[in-house]
Design an enzyme around this catalytic site. Structure first.
Site, PDB file in Angstrom:
ATOM      1  N   ARG A 121      -1.702   6.827 -17.824  1.00 13.57           N
ATOM      2  CA  ARG A 121      -2.214   7.400 -16.573  1.00 13.57           C
ATOM      3  C   ARG A 121      -3.719   7.216 -16.382  1.00 13.57           C
ATOM      4  O   ARG A 121      -4.366   7.941 -15.640  1.00 13.57           O
ATOM      5  CB  ARG A 121      -1.838   8.895 -16.460  1.00 13.57           C
ATOM      6  N   LYS A 143     -10.626  -1.856  -6.306  1.00 12.92           N
ATOM      7  CA  LYS A 143      -9.289  -2.311  -5.935  1.00 12.92           C
ATOM      8  C   LYS A 143      -8.693  -3.075  -7.109  1.00 12.92           C
ATOM      9  O   LYS A 143      -9.263  -4.070  -7.562  1.00 12.92           O
ATOM     10  CB  LYS A 143      -9.337  -3.225  -4.715  1.00 12.92           C
ATOM     11  N   GLU A 185     -17.007 -15.429   0.368  1.00 11.53           N
ATOM     12  CA  GLU A 185     -17.126 -13.969   0.420  1.00 11.53           C
ATOM     13  C   GLU A 185     -18.578 -13.550   0.674  1.00 11.53           C
ATOM     14  O   GLU A 185     -18.833 -12.542   1.329  1.00 11.53           O
ATOM     15  CB  GLU A 185     -16.617 -13.348  -0.884  1.00 11.53           C
ATOM     16  N   LYS A 227     -21.486  -4.261  -0.207  1.00  9.02           N
ATOM     17  CA  LYS A 227     -20.150  -3.747  -0.493  1.00  9.02           C
ATOM     18  C   LYS A 227     -20.202  -2.325  -1.035  1.00  9.02           C
ATOM     19  O   LYS A 227     -19.356  -1.491  -0.686  1.00  9.02           O
ATOM     20  CB  LYS A 227     -19.421  -4.661  -1.485  1.00  9.02           C
ATOM     21  N   GLU A 237     -10.342   2.891   1.806  1.00 10.05           N
ATOM     22  CA  GLU A 237     -10.025   2.067   2.963  1.00 10.05           C
ATOM     23  C   GLU A 237      -9.234   2.813   4.042  1.00 10.05           C
ATOM     24  O   GLU A 237      -8.210   2.337   4.533  1.00 10.05           O
ATOM     25  CB  GLU A 237      -9.265   0.799   2.522  1.00 10.05           C
ATOM     26  N   ARG A 241     -14.019   0.643   5.322  1.00  8.04           N
ATOM     27  CA  ARG A 241     -13.839  -0.372   4.285  1.00  8.04           C
ATOM     28  C   ARG A 241     -12.946  -1.513   4.741  1.00  8.04           C
ATOM     29  O   ARG A 241     -13.024  -2.621   4.197  1.00  8.04           O
ATOM     30  CB  ARG A 241     -13.274   0.270   3.008  1.00  8.04           C
ATOM     31  N   ASN A 245     -12.038  -6.845   4.985  1.00  9.13           N
ATOM     32  CA  ASN A 245     -10.884  -7.738   5.095  1.00  9.13           C
ATOM     33  C   ASN A 245     -11.088  -8.843   6.128  1.00  9.13           C
ATOM     34  O   ASN A 245     -10.142  -9.579   6.440  1.00  9.13           O
ATOM     35  CB  ASN A 245      -9.631  -6.930   5.467  1.00  9.13           C
ATOM     36  N   HIS A 248      -9.278 -12.166   5.873  1.00  6.22           N
ATOM     37  CA  HIS A 248      -8.241 -12.050   4.846  1.00  6.22           C
ATOM     38  C   HIS A 248      -6.817 -11.990   5.402  1.00  6.22           C
ATOM     39  O   HIS A 248      -5.870 -12.227   4.657  1.00  6.22           O
ATOM     40  CB  HIS A 248      -8.501 -10.807   3.988  1.00  6.22           C
ATOM     41  N   HIS A 252      -4.939 -14.420   3.227  1.00  6.93           N
ATOM     42  CA  HIS A 252      -3.887 -14.020   2.297  1.00  6.93           C
ATOM     43  C   HIS A 252      -2.559 -14.693   2.634  1.00  6.93           C
ATOM     44  O   HIS A 252      -1.780 -15.043   1.741  1.00  6.93           O
ATOM     45  CB  HIS A 252      -3.713 -12.502   2.310  1.00  6.93           C
ATOM     46  N   HIS A 265      -9.003 -18.610  -3.233  1.00  8.88           N
ATOM     47  CA  HIS A 265      -9.081 -17.435  -2.362  1.00  8.88           C
ATOM     48  C   HIS A 265     -10.159 -17.605  -1.290  1.00  8.88           C
ATOM     49  O   HIS A 265      -9.921 -17.391  -0.099  1.00  8.88           O
ATOM     50  CB  HIS A 265      -9.354 -16.185  -3.193  1.00  8.88           C
TER      51      HIS A 265
END
Length: 364
Positions: A121, A143, A185, A227, A237, A241, A245, A248, A252, A265
């Protein structure tokens, strides 16, 4: 050495940026009082360059550690590789005071962070990103995830590292395609929030292409500052936030339809940023169409793709609808208004997306 603080209350941490600091990792960890049994997660490509300096520093600082290798590539950011790491942790009796170290690019960082978030956990982990993409993006903000065959990063969580150690010296050993992937990026950060940063990038193209350590320290610190401000305002997000993206949604999708092997990427994001800018112009959100031409030229300076000739529009659309950014059956698009300012919109028709994809060379 530069230090940027990400202020998230009890989850706050520092990003350390400098040239040659991997060899000081053991000393840095001691200074930050991060003790415990260590597991280093890396891949063979990175290990060839940087594993020995890291492990030498851990030995010198008196740490007990093991190393696990993950094959190189986005396709290995999956539950099967995570299970292998779990098995090693369990068989060697790693407890909640243990410390995982991610030595590598975004794949290693995401995978290690996902394991750290879920093993017992939650155990502590440190990011040591060795690619520009990871230094300016994947290692910052917490993330963590693995991929699913139907989409990228569909299985994951928000889980902050205890520390980030970004050695810009590693950028000198990157293949050109990897360096340029990270630049996408960097460009994104300027476009969404900081015009001065964007113009600085445009003025230092050659030194960035050479991965000049002085310039790259400035670049990495600049992106991390942008960032970190966004993450501090919206860690999980729920609103702001989401602007990270930008590019993206289509990016993606391109990665997904090519099984994470057809595009780096950043290369996919570059095409996605151009597509989103074209959509913004058609919707009269973008105020000046010259931004599209400037973006295409800048991407070209770093050999980033600006078209998708031959790729199936239908496949891209299908992949978009499996994207994790979907909300209430609609896609949230990040659309530029001008350099340094974007909006979030769910009011983009599928027909417009198809039109833009066709303009960029997509096939039926």
């Amino acid at each position: 050495m530069e230090e940027i603080r990400v202020d998230l209350g009890e989850r706050s941490y520092s990003i350390l940026i400098g040239d040659g600091i991997i060899e000081d990792t053991g000393e840095i960890i001691r200074e930050w009082e991060l003790d415990g049994k260590v597991l280093v997660v890396t891949n063979p490509t990175v290990a060839e360059w940087y594993l020995k300096p890291l492990t030498d520093s851990l030995i010198a600082a008196g740490f007990t550690f093991k190393v696990v290798m993950v094959p190189d590539g986005e396709v290995y950011k999956n539950l099967e590789e995570a299970e292998k790491i779990y098995n090693l942790l369990i068989s060697n009796q790693y407890d909640r005071k243990s410390l995982l170290i991610a030595l590598g690019g975004g794949v290693i960082g995401d995978l290690t962070g996902f394991v750290a978030a879920t093993y017992l956990r939650g155990v502590r982990f440190i990011q040591i990103p060795t690619t520009l993409l990871a230094q300016v993006d994947a290692s910052v903000g917490g993330k963590v995830a693995v991929n699913h065959p139907r989409g990228k990063n569909l299985i994951g969580s928000f889980y902050q590292p205890s520390l980030v150690i970004s050695d810009v010296g590693t950028l000198l050993t990157l293949p050109e395609t990897e360096l340029h992937s990270g630049v996408a990026e960097v460009i994104k950060h300027g476009l969404i929030m900081d015009e001065n940063y964007f113009q600085f990038i445009c003025g230092e193209i050659q030194l960035i292409r050479e991965a000049n350590p002085g310039i790259m320290t400035w670049i990495v610190a600049g992106s991390c500052n942008i960032k970190s401000r966004i993450v501090e305002a919206d860690e999980k997000e729920s609103s702001l936030r989401a602007i990270l993206n930008y590019g993206h949604t289509i990016g993606h999708a391109l990665e997904t339809i090519t099984d994470y092997t057809g595009f780096k990427h950043g290369a996919a994001v570059a095409v996605g940023m151009i597509a989103a800018a074209k959509i913004a112009w058609q919707l009269e959100v973008l105020k000046d169409a010259s931004l599209i031409d400037q973006l295409i030229e800048l991407c070209g300076d770093f050999n980033l793709p600006v078209r998708i000739d031959g790729f199936s529009i239908e496949s891209i659309i299908e992949a978009i609808y499996y994207d994790k950014k979907m909300a209430h059956g609609k896609v949230n698009w990040i659309l530029p208004c001008e350099i340094g300012k974007v909006i979030i919109s769910a009011e983009v028709s599928e027909s417009l997306v198809r039109e833009v994809l066709k303009e960029l060379g997509g096939s039926k």
